[in-house]
Motif scaffolding. Structure first.
Motif, PDB file in Angstrom:
ATOM      1  N   TYR A  59       0.855  -1.200   0.000  1.00 17.51           N
ATOM      2  CA  TYR A  59       0.000   0.000   0.000  1.00 17.51           C
ATOM      3  C   TYR A  59       0.885   1.242   0.000  1.00 17.51           C
ATOM      4  O   TYR A  59       1.038   1.914   1.019  1.00 17.51           O
ATOM      5  CB  TYR A  59      -0.912   0.003   1.229  1.00 17.51           C
ATOM      6  N   VAL A  61       1.456   4.602  -0.131  1.00 13.21           N
ATOM      7  CA  VAL A  61       0.670   5.827  -0.060  1.00 13.21           C
ATOM      8  C   VAL A  61       1.306   6.766   0.949  1.00 13.21           C
ATOM      9  O   VAL A  61       1.913   6.325   1.927  1.00 13.21           O
ATOM     10  CB  VAL A  61      -0.788   5.495   0.352  1.00 13.21           C
ATOM     11  N   ARG A  67      -2.651   5.423   7.147  1.00 10.74           N
ATOM     12  CA  ARG A  67      -3.519   4.811   6.146  1.00 10.74           C
ATOM     13  C   ARG A  67      -3.744   3.321   6.381  1.00 10.74           C
ATOM     14  O   ARG A  67      -4.836   2.805   6.129  1.00 10.74           O
ATOM     15  CB  ARG A  67      -2.935   5.009   4.735  1.00 10.74           C
ATOM     16  N   TYR A  68      -2.713   2.591   6.852  1.00  8.55           N
ATOM     17  CA  TYR A  68      -2.870   1.145   7.034  1.00  8.55           C
ATOM     18  C   TYR A  68      -3.990   0.817   8.026  1.00  8.55           C
ATOM     19  O   TYR A  68      -4.864  -0.019   7.731  1.00  8.55           O
ATOM     20  CB  TYR A  68      -1.552   0.502   7.505  1.00  8.55           C
ATOM     21  N   HIS A  70      -6.461   2.683   8.746  1.00  7.54           N
ATOM     22  CA  HIS A  70      -7.691   3.156   8.120  1.00  7.54           C
ATOM     23  C   HIS A  70      -8.275   2.066   7.225  1.00  7.54           C
ATOM     24  O   HIS A  70      -9.482   1.803   7.253  1.00  7.54           O
ATOM     25  CB  HIS A  70      -7.399   4.419   7.306  1.00  7.54           C
ATOM     26  N   TYR A  71      -7.434   1.461   6.409  1.00  9.77           N
ATOM     27  CA  TYR A  71      -7.915   0.423   5.512  1.00  9.77           C
ATOM     28  C   TYR A  71      -8.481  -0.765   6.286  1.00  9.77           C
ATOM     29  O   TYR A  71      -9.491  -1.351   5.890  1.00  9.77           O
ATOM     30  CB  TYR A  71      -6.782  -0.073   4.605  1.00  9.77           C
ATOM     31  N   GLY A  78      -7.714   4.890  11.754  1.00  8.79           N
ATOM     32  CA  GLY A  78      -6.719   5.597  10.961  1.00  8.79           C
ATOM     33  C   GLY A  78      -6.355   6.930  11.572  1.00  8.79           C
ATOM     34  O   GLY A  78      -5.183   7.319  11.614  1.00  8.79           O
ATOM     35  N   ALA A 316      -2.370  12.893   5.067  1.00 11.03           N
ATOM     36  CA  ALA A 316      -3.227  11.709   5.086  1.00 11.03           C
ATOM     37  C   ALA A 316      -4.462  11.947   5.948  1.00 11.03           C
ATOM     38  O   ALA A 316      -5.574  11.524   5.597  1.00 11.03           O
ATOM     39  CB  ALA A 316      -2.443  10.499   5.604  1.00 11.03           C
ATOM     40  N   GLU A 319      -6.871  14.028   4.078  1.00 11.00           N
ATOM     41  CA  GLU A 319      -7.571  13.216   3.079  1.00 11.00           C
ATOM     42  C   GLU A 319      -8.759  12.487   3.691  1.00 11.00           C
ATOM     43  O   GLU A 319      -9.738  12.186   3.002  1.00 11.00           O
ATOM     44  CB  GLU A 319      -6.598  12.196   2.476  1.00 11.00           C
ATOM     45  N   ASP A 320      -8.682  12.203   4.991  1.00  6.93           N
ATOM     46  CA  ASP A 320      -9.769  11.509   5.684  1.00  6.93           C
ATOM     47  C   ASP A 320     -10.853  12.466   6.182  1.00  6.93           C
ATOM     48  O   ASP A 320     -11.789  12.029   6.870  1.00  6.93           O
ATOM     49  CB  ASP A 320      -9.213  10.748   6.894  1.00  6.93           C
ATOM     50  N   ASP A 520      -8.005   5.734  -2.417  1.00 11.23           N
ATOM     51  CA  ASP A 520      -6.620   6.208  -2.513  1.00 11.23           C
ATOM     52  C   ASP A 520      -5.895   5.648  -3.729  1.00 11.23           C
ATOM     53  O   ASP A 520      -4.718   5.918  -3.924  1.00 11.23           O
ATOM     54  CB  ASP A 520      -5.837   5.797  -1.259  1.00 11.23           C
TER      55      ASP A 520
END
Length: 541
Positions: A59, A61, A67-68, A70-71, A78, A316, A319-320, A520
């Motif tokens: 991933y 990013v 991010r990890y 979050h996924y 996240g 990041a 972005e959320d 993403d």
């Protein structure tokens, strides 16, 4: 950024002010057995590095540590990981600058002219604040020039930063080495395993942290699937070997007269760190001058990288929709300029009269361990719920190393002590309030699929449980020392395993994970796009 740029970003973060001070703090706590502290920390962090290598390649990013989770567990997880990571990263640059200026305070030319940069309480004078602010501004300007500029300017600095410790080991070991020191002052382990474990948050883990920077910059890597994992593993290996050798050299070089009965004061307080004094004692005045220069170069190189890291994490989070959208603003050079400027502003605030370098190390170590702890549980959940994802680098023995990595992070948090843990928990609570405010002001609240409260419901029981264990345990100020020695370790291990497997069972549904990753996906696809083929406003990732 290619392999070498990514590797030097991670290695430059690992080798900073910690190498000048970490050996002394570890020796005071554990004596000669501080070598075991470094080996233990290297093993624990190496496993966490391998886990980040797997995640970073699969991933790639910007701001990967946010991010990890979050996924795997949704926006709340996240944000929590990203918030703790941001608090850790954004304070390191000013800490490194303050460390460098503190070293300069005792420079002969400053003393001769009665120029003071640091007050008696280790806070900066007005002149010191001006120099620190200019330093942070310089870091900011380099980061605004783009990832390539950051990479190129960092490589030469890191080569210097790595060469000087190696040179120090060779010279001091050759000129000033007493084999009897390894059994002096109460024996090899005068304070037993308690001293070995207590040494980890006193600068050992702080010194070895930073390997994840290649993963944070993965969005700007030329070939992340190939280079990120190699960069992380290579940097961690080099850093671990250098630090272990430095501790061996330090233990062997101290004056035997200072450690006849204990290791409380193995060396007189030196303004430039222990190796400066040892170089003078060995008659290597030229090395003392080199160390004086490095006392500025090493912290400044690390501060340069962490301004960029802080920006990628806040990008990041922006972005959320967890932080203001202007944090995702991207310049023509493809860098998140809004986030970089925020890191500069927060760094200036952190330069105000706060505790000294050593006083902040425990808090930063605790925050780092919490951030690292999210990686193994996220990887385990993603391997289970997002099984179709390509993993260019595969973690070996995943069923063993993933839970081991989570246990390692939890032990580091526990050894940091109750005082550090409850303060970090308070900071997480503050972040949660910010998240809730931002979330309810967002226009996408009702349509987001990644707001899975159940998936993140393990986080607060985990953090509160660690605070309780810290209170009942035997490390740091404020602990009650109720749990017997080794029983406390067993409790932490059992608690970590319980949370680990419980959390995996709460991971988001495969379709929701796929949707979160797809949001993403433009970043992964944009890696191979030339600037002229990239949509307007899209970052150079």
């Amino acid at each position: 950024m290619g392999f070498w740029g990514l590797m030097f970003v991670s290695l430059g973060s690992i080798i900073g002010s910690g190498w000048l001070l970490g050996a002394l703090g570890a020796a005071k706590s554990a004596g000669p057995a501080s070598i075991i502290s470094w080996v233990l920390a290297a093993i624990m962090l190496a496993v966490l590095a391998l886990i980040h290598a797997d995640l970073g390649a699969a991933y790639p990013v910007a701001g990967g540590t946010a991010r990890y989770p979050h996924y795997a567990f949704g926006a709340l997880a996240g944000f929590t990981a990203g918030w703790v990571g941001y608090l850790q990263a954004v304070t390191i640059a000013p800490i490194e600058v303050e460390g460098a200026i503190t070293y300069l305070e005792s420079a002969p030319w400053l003393k001769d002219n009665n120029i003071d940069l640091v007050n008696a309480d280790q806070t900066l004078t007005p002149l010191g604040l001006v120099i620190a602010a200019i330093s942070l501004l310089l870091f900011t300007m380099v980061n605004l020039m783009g990832a390539k500029w950051l990479s190129d300017s960092n490589i030469g600095v890191v080569i210097w930063k790595t060469a000087v410790p190696i040179l120090t080991v060779v010279v001091i070991t050759a000129l000033l080495f007493h084999p009897g020191n390894f059994s002096a002052g109460g024996g090899f382990a005068p304070n037993g395993f308690h001293g070995i474990f207590a040494a980890l948050p006193l600068g050992v883990v702080f010194a070895l942290q930073g390997f994840e920077q290649a993963a944070q910059m993965a969005g700007e890597a030329r070939d992340p699937k190939k280079d990120v994992a190699k960069a992380i593993i290579t940097a961690m290996a080099i850093g671990a070997v250098v630090y272990i050798l430095l501790e061996v050299a330090f233990i062997g070089a101290v004056d035997p007269a200072n450690i006849l009965t204990n290791w409380d004061k193995p060396l007189g307080a030196g303004a430039f760190g222990p190796y400066y004094d040892l170089a003078l004692a060995a008659g290597a005045g030229w090395l003392a001058i080199v160390l004086l220069i490095d006392a500025v170069v090493s912290p400044f190189g690390t501060g340069l990288v962490y301004i960029g890291t802080s920006a990628r994490i806040s990008y990041a989070l922006g972005e959320d929709d967890a932080l203001p959208p202007w944090l995702t603003a991207v310049s023509k050079r493809g860098v998140p300029w809004g986030s970089i400027l925020l890191a500069f502003g927060v760094g200036l605030i952190a330069l105000l009269p706060f505790p000294s370098w050593q006083a902040l190390v425990g808090l930063v170590t605790d925050a780092t361990a919490i951030m690292y702890a999210f990686a193994p549980v996220s990887l385990a959940a993603l391997m289970r719920q997002h099984a179709g994802r390509e993993h260019p680098y595969r973690l070996p023995w995943p069923k063993v190393l993933m839970p081991f990595g989570f246990i390692a992070a939890n032990l580091i948090i526990y050894w940091s002590g109750f005082e550090s843990t409850w303060k970090i928990l308070t900071a997480v609570l503050l972040g949660r309030i910010i998240f809730e405010i931002a979330l309810h002001r967002s226009k996408t609240l009702k349509t987001r699929r990644d707001l899975d409260w159940r998936a993140a419901s393990w986080i607060w029981p985990w953090l509160i449980g660690l605070v309780v264990l810290g209170l009942l345990g035997r490390y740091g100020k404020g602990s009650l020392s109720i749990l017997p020695e080794w029983v406390d370790i067993a409790f932490v291990v059992a608690f970590a395993l319980l949370i680990f497997y419980y959390a995996i069972g709460l991971a988001m549904k495969p379709e929701d994970i796929a949707a979160a990753v797809e949001e993403d996906e433009f970043e992964f696809e944009a890696i191979d796009l030339p600037a002229e083929g990239r949509p307007a406003g899209q970052p150079n990732l």
